[in-house]
Design a protein around this motif. Structure first.
Motif, short mmCIF file in Angstrom:
data_model
loop_
_atom_site.label_atom_id
_atom_site.label_comp_id
_atom_site.label_asym_id
_atom_site.label_seq_id
_atom_site.Cartn_x
_atom_site.Cartn_y
_atom_site.Cartn_z
N ARG A 139 -11.80 0.25 9.28
CA ARG A 139 -10.65 1.08 9.66
C ARG A 139 -10.92 1.92 10.90
O ARG A 139 -10.23 2.89 11.17
N GLY A 158 -10.97 5.83 0.12
CA GLY A 158 -10.74 6.10 1.54
C GLY A 158 -12.04 6.35 2.28
O GLY A 158 -13.09 6.58 1.69
N SER A 159 -11.88 6.31 3.60
CA SER A 159 -13.00 6.53 4.50
C SER A 159 -13.82 7.77 4.16
O SER A 159 -15.05 7.73 4.14
N ARG A 160 -13.10 8.85 3.89
CA ARG A 160 -13.79 10.13 3.64
C ARG A 160 -14.58 10.11 2.35
O ARG A 160 -15.39 10.99 2.10
N GLU A 165 0.30 0.06 8.17
CA GLU A 165 1.26 1.09 7.78
C GLU A 165 2.63 0.83 8.40
O GLU A 165 2.74 0.61 9.62
N GLU A 178 -4.62 5.04 -3.19
CA GLU A 178 -5.93 5.72 -3.10
C GLU A 178 -6.20 6.64 -4.28
O GLU A 178 -5.30 7.31 -4.79
N GLN A 196 -7.82 2.26 -4.00
CA GLN A 196 -8.39 2.40 -2.67
C GLN A 196 -9.36 3.58 -2.64
O GLN A 196 -9.06 4.65 -3.15
N HIS A 253 -5.05 2.72 11.23
CA HIS A 253 -5.98 3.84 11.39
C HIS A 253 -7.01 3.52 12.48
O HIS A 253 -7.53 4.42 13.13
N ARG A 303 0.85 -1.19 0.00
CA ARG A 303 0.00 0.00 0.00
C ARG A 303 0.89 1.24 0.00
O ARG A 303 2.07 1.17 0.31
N LYS A 318 -3.15 11.99 -0.98
CA LYS A 318 -3.51 11.80 0.42
C LYS A 318 -4.65 12.73 0.84
O LYS A 318 -4.55 13.95 0.65
N PRO A 319 -5.71 12.16 1.41
CA PRO A 319 -6.77 13.03 1.96
C PRO A 319 -6.31 13.51 3.33
O PRO A 319 -6.10 12.71 4.22
N LYS A 340 -12.89 1.44 1.92
CA LYS A 340 -12.79 1.59 3.37
C LYS A 340 -14.09 2.13 3.94
O LYS A 340 -14.78 2.93 3.32
N ASP A 347 -7.92 -2.66 9.10
CA ASP A 347 -6.79 -1.73 9.15
C ASP A 347 -6.61 -1.29 10.61
O ASP A 347 -7.26 -0.34 11.07
#
Ligand code: PEP
Ligand code: MN
Length: 344
Positions: A237, A184-186, A298, A164, A182, A272, A126, A131-132, A207, A269
């Motif tokens: 996550r 992401g969560s957001r 990570e 991501e 990926q 996080h 990964r 990056k958010p 995620k 995960d």
């Protein structure tokens, strides 16, 4: 009621079915354009007979009710989905670890991690190029240069890349370099982005949103599958709760709960999920004991100096120890499984 057609029907057959349904006086609405085609049918003042529709040629299944997701449910597919990233299968009997840096920082950093992971026998790395970040002033990734670095690591070591994608405008770009995308969560409920990766042919690691319910996660997965991309891997996550001692609350309940309800594989995960380096190993083992299909972790050669998420990032040595423990646990689980099934 929903009618799911058989896969790969020619459009002339699909039109015939629509015509037949319309002639019966049924209102037909097409819900999915990809395979399998799904129609919502509703009564025009009379009650629908499920059995009658099941007998129609070209119909795979008829589902009563108006459930908000079908294709990702166990009801639709009782057997586990197995999704391949490169030649590594996720969702099979053995859990899979995906590890790597939070963010791609430099070629040296990524190459060192890729070589280390390959030597550990891992097949997937990964690393974020986009990056958010919660603050607009934080490092937000190297962008395409980061993707190029990841691709060079694959060229040299053969390791596959999960990275991501944040924006619909970048899906094509990221898919050109990555082996899996990926979300992401957001972005779990960024429906345009879900549709865009649904039209792409790469596996998607989805995620869970930090305040998303189980059904909301499955509906987001359904968005991707309904566009024709069945290669979805879920990832827990951590969620936001009143807890103030870890970054998030890793919701391991959701692992067996999702496995009951869905055929899609689920990763955990713990990086996080906990936000704390010392908690990553115990929660990794707990996740696998709960039935997770794998882990997302990570790592960094110098974790304290990581440009993002340093507090939750493991050193290579810490990862190697965790990996050893995971191997023991998995061996024990596989042996136990055989013993238990021999006695049942
Ligand atoms: C990540 O895995 O790089 C990440 C940003 O995680 P999340 O979307 O779960 O916050
Ligand atoms: Mn991170």
């Amino acid at each position: 009621m929903r009618i799911i057609l058989q896969n790969g029907l020619p459009s002339s057959e699909i039109e015939k079915i629509v015509k037949e349904l319309t002639e019966k006086g049924v209102a037909v609405e097409r819900l999915s354009n990809a395979n399998p085609v799904i129609f919502k049918i509703s009564e025009n003042g009379f009650s629908l007979d499920q059995k009658q529709f099941e007998k129609m040629p070209g119909v795979q299944r008829v589902l009563a009710g108006n459930a908000p997701f079908h294709l990702v449910s166990r009801e639709y597919q009782p057997e586990d989905s197995r999704i391949k990233i490169g030649d590594q299968e996720i969702g099979g009997p053995e859990p899979v670890i995906i590890a790597g840096p939070c963010a791609v920082e430099s070629e040296e950093q990524v190459m060192e991690i890729a070589r280390f992971l390959s030597a550990q026998g891992l097949k997937i790395m990964r690393g974020g190029a986009f990056k958010p970040r919660t603050s607009p002033y934080s490092f937000s990734g190297l962008g395409e240069e980061g993707l190029k670095i990841l691709a060079r690591a694959r060229e040299e070591t053969g390791i596959r890349i999960v990275t991501e994608v944040l924006d619909t405008r970048d899906v094509e770009l990221v898919a050109r370099y990555a082996d899996a995308l990926q979300i992401g969560s957001r972005n779990m409920q960024n429906y345009q982005l879900l549709k865009a990766v649904g039209q792409c042919h790469k596996p998607v690691l989805l995620k869970r949103g930090m305040s998303a319910q189980l059904k909301e996660l499955l509906m987001s997965a359904e968005y991707i599958v309904a566009e024709g991309n069945r290669q979805v891997i879920l990832c827990e996550r951590g969620i936001r709760t009143f807890n103030d001692y870890t970054r998030n609350t890793l919701d391991l309940n959701i692992v067996p709960a999702l496995r009951e309800m869905s055929h899609l594989p689920i990763l955990v995960d713990p990086s996080h999920g906990t936000g704390r380096r010392s908690l990553v190993e115990p929660m990794s083992l707990a996740a696998l004991a709960a039935g997770a299909n794998g882990l997302l972790i990570e790592i960094h050669p110098n974790p304290d100096a990581a440009w993002s998420d340093a507090e939750q990032t493991l050193s290579l040595e810490q990862f190697a120890r965790l990996h050893q423990k995971v191997k023991h646990l998995v061996r024990w689980q596989l042996e136990n499984e055989q013993t238990l099934s021999a006695h049942s």
